[in-house]
Design an enzyme around this catalytic site. Structure first.
Site: not given
Ligand code: FEO
Length: 398
Positions: A25, A79, A81, A83, A145, A164, A192, A223
Site C-alpha cells: 500500500h 488484526h 487488515e 494481509d 495500528h 504487526d 517498518y 511480518h
C-alpha cells in the site's frame, strides 16, 4: 510436501513468503513481504493469524500437512487488515467448527469485510484461554495500528505473537533473527516502524509497558523474522522510537524545477555539515517516501525545499509534506526553503505542512527569487549552519 518449520514445541510456522512484492500500500518493499501465521498443536488446536488471500491454498496445505484444518478449535485473529485475514473465508470453509477469537472491534471489521457471522469469541485485556500445556493471554493494543489490533502471549512456551508490532518487511528462507544479518533485520524493523507505527509513538510506549514484563522467549510478529536472540535489541529500539529519541541528524527533502532549489539545498547541506551534524539530502522525485520516513525517524531536524509551481510547491513536495503530516514525527525541528519567480506560494504551504506535522519551526524560512547569487549562496550556508546548531542543541546528550 512442503518445508515444515517447528519454531517451538508444537508451534509451527505456516505463513507465506511474498518474495516479489515491491509495493505494500505505497510502502516500497525491496526485500518483499511475509504474512506469518502460526499453528499451535496442543490439547486445543489454534491458528494465530492467517495470510493474504492469494496465499490461502498454501496456508491450508501447510496446515493440512500437520493437522486436518477441520480440527482447528480457535482461529486467533489479532488484526483484521487483509494481509492477516484475507484467507479467513477460505479457511473457515475448511474449519467451520472453529471459534474466531478477536476483539470487539475486530468482530465488527470481519463482519463488514467478509459479510459473515462466524462463531466469534470476543476477548479483552486480561482474558486467558487454556489450551492444554499452554495458556493464551490476550493483550489488546488498540490503534497499534488499527482499532482491532491485539497481541497474544502464549504462557508455557512464552511466545508473544505480536502481529504487526516488531515486524519487518523482509523475506528469507530462515525464520529467526539469529539466522540472518542483524543489521538488516534492525534496518527493516526501523523502516517498518517509521512507516506504520510512527504516528502512534505514545501508544507504543504504553504497549511496551504491557509486554516488557512478560517472560519472553520469542517475539513472533506477523511480518518478517522471529526475535529470539535479540529481543532486548528490538525492545530497546521500540522504546527509543516510541519516545521520539532523536540523533544529531538533519534530513533535507526537496525537489527542484530548474536547479535553483537544488543549488540552495546543496549549500544548506554544507552549512549543516560544518556544525558536525550528520545531514542527508533526498530529492523526492527520485526517492521513495517510505525511505524518507525511515531517514526522518531518528532525525532531529527536517528541512523541506521546493521551487514554486502554480502558486504552490511542486506536487512531489506537496505529497511528501502530506506523508509527514500523517506520520506526525516527534520532537523535530524544521525549516523551509526554495526559489520562486513571481508569486511564490511554496513557502506558505511548506510552512503550514511543517506545522500540521507537529514539527517546530527553528528559524525563518529562506526563499529567494529566480536563482541564488553569491551573497544568497552565503545566506544558504548560514541558514544550514544555524539550523545545524539548533538541532545539535536540542539533541545534546550530555
Ligand atoms: Fe500487517 Fe496492519 O497489517
Amino acid at each position: 510436501m512442503l518445508n515444515q518449520i517447528e519454531i517451538a514445541r508444537g508451534v509451527y510456522y505456516v505463513g507465506a513468503v511474498d518474495w516479489n512484492l515491491r509495493d505494500f500500500h505505497g510502502y516500497n518493499t525491496p526485500r518483499g513481504v511475509t504474512y506469518n501465521s502460526y499453528l499451535i498443536v496442543d490439547e486445543k488446536i489454534c491458528l494465530i493469524d492467517n495470510v493474504k488471500a492469494p496465499y490461502s491454498e498454501e496456508l491450508l496445505e501447510r496446515v493440512s500437512q500437520i493437522v486436518d484444518p477441520a480440527k482447528i478449535d480457535y482461529v486467533i485473529t489479532n488484526h483484521v487488515e487483509p494481509d492477516h485475514s484475507g484467507s479467513l473465508p477460505k479457511l473457515m470453509e475448511r474449519a467451520p467448527q472453529a471459534k474466531v477469537v478477536l476483539t470487539n472491534q475486530g468482530r465488527d471489521e470481519v463482519i463488514k469485510y467478509y459479510g459473515k457471522e462466524y462463531d466469534f469469541m470476543t476477548v479483552k485485556q486480561g482474558d486467558v484461554l487454556d489450551i492444554g500445556r499452554n495458556k493464551l493471554h490476550f493483550v489488546p493494543l488498540p490503534m497499534l495500528h488499527w482499532p482491532d489490533s491485539m497481541a497474544t502471549f502464549m504462557e508455557g512456551e512464552n511466545i508473544l505473537f505480536s502481529n504487526d508490532a516488531f515486524g519487518q518487511h523482509f523475506c528469507t528462507s530462515k525464520r529467526f533473527d539469529d539466522e540472518n544479518e542483524l543489521p538488516v533485520a534492525l534496518y527493516e524493523a526501523a523502516k517498518y516502524y517509521a512507516n506504520i507505527l510512527m504516528p502512534f509513538g505514545k501508544l507504543v510506549v504504553r504497549a511496551l509497558d504491557k509486554v516488557s514484563s512478560l517472560p519472553l522467549s520469542m517475539i513472533a510478529p506477523s511480518h518478517g523474522l522471529i526475535w529470539r536472540s535479540h529481543i532486548k535489541d528490538i525492545l530497546a529500539a521500540y522504546k527509543r522510537w516510541g519516545s521520539g529519541e532523536n540523533r544529531e541528524r538533519v534530513v533535507i527533502v526537496y525537489d527542484t524545477m530548474w536547479g535553483s532549489t537544488e543549488q540552495m539545498a546543496r549549500r544548506i547541506l554544507d552549512g549543516v555539515a560544518s556544525t558536525g551534524v550528520e545531514v542527508r539530502l533526498m530529492r523526492i522525485s527520485t526517492t521513495e517516501l517510505s525511505d524518507v520516513a525511515l531517514a526522518v525517524l531518528e532525525a532531529g531536524g527536517i528541512l523541506l525545499g521546493s521551487s514554486a509551481h502554480n502558486s504552490g510547491p511542486l506536487a512531489t513536495m506537496a505529497a511528501a509534506s502530506s506523508y509527514l503530516q500523517g506520520l506526525k514525527p516527534q520532537n523535530k525541528l524544521g525549516g523551509a526553503f526554495g526559489a520562486f519567480g513571481w508569486n511564490g506560494g511554496a513557502q506558505e504551504r511548506l510552512e503550514a505542512g511543517l506545522a500540521a506535522s507537529g514539527i517546530t519551526a527553528a528559524l525563518p524560512s529562506l526563499f529567494l527569487k529566480w536563482t541564488a547569487d553569491k551573497a544568497e549562496l552565503q545566506q544558504c550556508f548560514e541558514f544550514g549552519q544555524q539550523f545545524g546548531e539548533k538541532v545539535k542543541e536540542a539533541n545534546r546528550k550530555d
